[in-house]
Design a protein around this motif. Structure first.
Motif, PDB file in Angstrom:
ATOM      1  N   HIS A   1       0.794  -1.232   0.000  1.00 55.80           N
ATOM      2  CA  HIS A   1       0.000   0.000   0.000  1.00 55.80           C
ATOM      3  C   HIS A   1       0.825   1.280   0.000  1.00 55.80           C
ATOM      4  N   GLN A   2       2.069   1.216   0.435  1.00 60.62           N
ATOM      5  CA  GLN A   2       2.905   2.426   0.423  1.00 60.62           C
ATOM      6  C   GLN A   2       3.246   2.863  -0.998  1.00 60.62           C
TER       7      GLN A   2
ATOM      8  N   ASN B   1      -4.862   8.447  -2.800  1.00 68.13           N
ATOM      9  CA  ASN B   1      -5.684   9.623  -3.091  1.00 68.13           C
ATOM     10  C   ASN B   1      -6.392   9.480  -4.430  1.00 68.13           C
ATOM     11  N   ILE B   2      -5.759   8.767  -5.355  1.00 70.07           N
ATOM     12  CA  ILE B   2      -6.349   8.536  -6.671  1.00 70.07           C
ATOM     13  C   ILE B   2      -7.128   7.232  -6.705  1.00 70.07           C
TER      14      ILE B   2
ATOM     15  N   ARG C   1      -4.508   3.005   9.968  1.00 73.76           N
ATOM     16  CA  ARG C   1      -4.835   4.431  10.091  1.00 73.76           C
ATOM     17  C   ARG C   1      -4.277   5.209   8.907  1.00 73.76           C
ATOM     18  N   ASP C   2      -4.457   4.647   7.724  1.00 71.90           N
ATOM     19  CA  ASP C   2      -3.989   5.295   6.512  1.00 71.90           C
ATOM     20  C   ASP C   2      -4.596   6.689   6.408  1.00 71.90           C
ATOM     21  N   LYS C   3      -3.754   7.666   6.142  1.00 74.97           N
ATOM     22  CA  LYS C   3      -4.194   9.072   6.148  1.00 74.97           C
ATOM     23  C   LYS C   3      -5.234   9.376   5.083  1.00 74.97           C
TER      24      LYS C   3
ATOM     25  N   ASP D   1     -13.240  14.079   4.493  1.00 77.51           N
ATOM     26  CA  ASP D   1     -14.058  14.013   3.285  1.00 77.51           C
ATOM     27  C   ASP D   1     -14.196  12.585   2.755  1.00 77.51           C
ATOM     28  N   MET D   2     -13.322  11.686   3.205  1.00 77.53           N
ATOM     29  CA  MET D   2     -13.371  10.304   2.729  1.00 77.53           C
ATOM     30  C   MET D   2     -14.297   9.436   3.591  1.00 77.53           C
TER      31      MET D   2
END
Length: 112
Positions: free
Chosen positions: A21-22, A27-28, A60-62, A68-69
Motif C-alpha cells: 500500500h505504500q 488519493n487517486i 490508520r492510513d491518512k 471528506d473520505m
C-alpha cells in the motif's frame, strides 16, 4: 462480461493495495475503488476487499481517515454489506470485521 472484468479489476487492485500500500497513490485509487463497489458478479472476491479496507483502517492510513473520505467510505461499505452477493459470500469473520470497521468509521465521522 463487463461487470466481471470490473469485479476482477477491483479484486486485483485490492490485492495490490494489501501487499504494497505504500507504493499506491490512495488519493487517486481509493475513490475509484469505493465508487466501483459493490461487486456485481463475483462475490468470491468480496472478502479480499473487506480485508483491504479493514487493513487500511487498522493502519490508520491518512487517505482513508480524511474527513471528506469517511462519508464516502461508509456509503460504499453500506452498499457492500447490503448487496445480494455479499449476503452469500461475505460471512463469518470478514463480515464481522467489516461491520466493526464501519462502526469505528461512523464513530470517527460523528466526532469530526
Amino acid at each position: 462480461q463487463a461487470d466481471l472484468v470490473r469485479d476482477n479489476s477491483i479484486y486485483a487492485l485490492c490485492r495490490f493495495i494489501r501487499s504494497n500500500h505504500q507504493q499506491v497513490d490512495l488519493n487517486i485509487v481509493l475513490p475509484v475503488l469505493l465508487d466501483s463497489l459493490p461487486f456485481k458478479n463475483d462475490a468470491s472476491e468480496v472478502d479480499v476487499m473487506a480485508d483491504t479496507i479493514s487493513f487500511l483502517w487498522k493502519e490508520r492510513d491518512k487517505t482513508l481517515t480524511r474527513p471528506d473520505m469517511l462519508p464516502r467510505l461508509l456509503t460504499a461499505m453500506a452498499r457492500v454489506l447490503s448487496s445480494p452477493l455479499a449476503e452469500d459470500d461475505l460471512q463469518g469473520l470478514p463480515r464481522t470485521e467489516l461491520v466493526t470497521v464501519c462502526s469505528e468509521i461512523l464513530r470517527e465521522a460523528q466526532a469530526q
